[in-house]
Enzyme design. Sequence first.
Site, PDB file in Angstrom:
ATOM      1  N   TRP A 103       6.492  28.878 -15.923  1.00 31.91           N
ATOM      2  CA  TRP A 103       7.347  28.002 -16.736  1.00 31.91           C
ATOM      3  C   TRP A 103       7.696  28.662 -18.059  1.00 31.91           C
ATOM      4  CZ3 TRP A 103       9.547  25.010 -13.603  1.00 31.91           C
ATOM      5  CH2 TRP A 103       8.857  24.387 -12.557  1.00 31.91           C
ATOM      6  N   ASP A 173       5.908  23.103 -24.580  1.00 28.17           N
ATOM      7  CA  ASP A 173       6.192  22.474 -23.288  1.00 28.17           C
ATOM      8  C   ASP A 173       4.878  21.883 -22.801  1.00 28.17           C
ATOM      9  OD1 ASP A 173       6.650  21.765 -20.679  1.00 28.17           O
ATOM     10  OD2 ASP A 173       7.283  23.761 -20.005  1.00 28.17           O
ATOM     11  N   LYS A 197       4.657  14.376 -14.279  1.00 31.81           N
ATOM     12  CA  LYS A 197       3.283  14.823 -14.043  1.00 31.81           C
ATOM     13  C   LYS A 197       2.282  13.805 -14.579  1.00 31.81           C
ATOM     14  CE  LYS A 197       5.055  19.088 -13.082  1.00 31.81           C
ATOM     15  NZ  LYS A 197       6.012  20.021 -13.675  1.00 31.81           N
TER      16      LYS A 197
HETATM   17  C1  LIG Z   1       6.910  20.945 -13.844  1.00 32.76           C
HETATM   18  C2  LIG Z   1       7.036  21.715 -15.082  1.00 32.76           C
HETATM   19  C3  LIG Z   1       8.291  22.072 -15.615  1.00 32.76           C
HETATM   20  C4  LIG Z   1       9.591  21.760 -14.918  1.00 32.76           C
HETATM   21  O1  LIG Z   1       9.892  20.420 -15.012  1.00 32.76           O
HETATM   22  P1  LIG Z   1      11.255  19.815 -14.443  1.00 32.76           P
HETATM   23  O2  LIG Z   1      11.149  18.391 -14.875  1.00 32.76           O
HETATM   24  O3  LIG Z   1      11.240  19.997 -12.963  1.00 32.76           O
HETATM   25  O4  LIG Z   1      12.378  20.514 -15.087  1.00 32.76           O
HETATM   26  C5  LIG Z   1       8.310  22.762 -16.812  1.00 32.76           C
HETATM   27  N1  LIG Z   1       7.175  23.094 -17.453  1.00 32.76           N
HETATM   28  C6  LIG Z   1       5.962  22.776 -16.967  1.00 32.76           C
HETATM   29  C7  LIG Z   1       4.745  23.170 -17.719  1.00 32.76           C
HETATM   30  C8  LIG Z   1       5.855  22.086 -15.767  1.00 32.76           C
HETATM   31  O5  LIG Z   1       4.644  21.764 -15.286  1.00 32.76           O
END
Ligand SMILES: *Cc1c(COP(=O)(O)O)cnc(C)c1O
Length: 362
Positions: A103, A173, A197
């Site tokens: 990511w 993030d 998540k």
């Molecule tokens: C799942 C995830 C993403 C991507 O998320 P989307 O909502 O599919 O764009 C980005 N960063 C992390 C750390 C993730 O776990």
Amino acid sequence: MKKRVYNFSAGPAILPEEVLLQAQEDFFSYQGTGMSVMEMSHRGKDYDKIIKTAEADLRSLLNIGDDYAVLFLQGGATLQFSMVPLNLMPPANKADYIVTGAWSKKAVKEAKRVGTVNVAGTTETNNFNQLPLQSDLKLDPQAAYVHYTSNNTIFGTQWKTEPEVGNVPLICDASSDFLYKKIDINKYGLIYAGAQKNMGPAGCTLVIIRKELLDRCSDSLHTYLNYKIHFENDSMYNTPSTYIIYIMGLVFKWLLNMGGLDKMYERNLNKANLLYNYIDASNGYYTGTVVNPGDRSLMNVTFRLTSEDLEKKFIAEASAAGFSGLKGHRSVGGVRASIYNAFPEKGVADLVQFMQDFKLKN
Ligand SMILES: *Cc1c(COP(=O)(O)O)cnc(C)c1O
């Protein structure tokens, strides 16, 4: 009630049963309104109360002050890989990125379209099985910001404290560990997280931004990509993800009712310890993929068995026994147990029992 499995999926992921049941009760007609939340105008007073309450509850969970804006956006965490540099990189046009997994790399890819990216630290040569040390970070004090990924969903590493970045705004993030414990928002310039998540269903991305950073957002940006526009319109420049935000609101209430984030952290720590302690005590039958115990994620527990065939058998038998979603990410293989806030303690204890039985039989 229909039987539910233990859902270890990395995302979209398990939601609290209390939240699902509340949503079921509200589904056909929300609290005497005669309509589902899905059918409501986002500009009506009933919906206004839903989104305002969700924001207020989130602010109280994390003690978010008035100097921060809370935005409910769309486009996933993935759109934030672009919005962060587009809004915040100028005028310096350079930013630091700490690269700790797939990511982070995607975030770097988009930032490079806007300006210069300094990779301030990376563990890619070790296939991301650890985090960089603070002393290894090569930070630029003139950088527009420092970006990092707090929890690496695929590789199973997690920062237990924020990297120290001096006066440069810290951008995070936090898609896969947001709300797993109380953090000090004041350490962040901006923090973003996709809902699916640890917070709700897919379809909404939460962005918390220090208001003073909104001054950086240029009027020349496309309207929808500008944080300032979303702030000035209370996340209603266009139609927001109304139903997702409603479910997120229920999750925030659930967290408050569970005793808040300190309680949730205690629960998360217990769950993760139970699993890691057993892995470590299994005499190498199960091996954690993360090198340093201090880097291990409390959210995504990644481990291997002694062969890929055995892993296949493990995942298939676990799945048949009601433990769903244990397959590691397709890029790394192995086993991954995602045990987000909503995952019950009993489910982890039952998995450990299953692992013990599997070891005896195989
Ligand atoms: C799942 C995830 C993403 C991507 O998320 P989307 O909502 O599919 O764009 C980005 N960063 C992390 C750390 C993730 O776990």
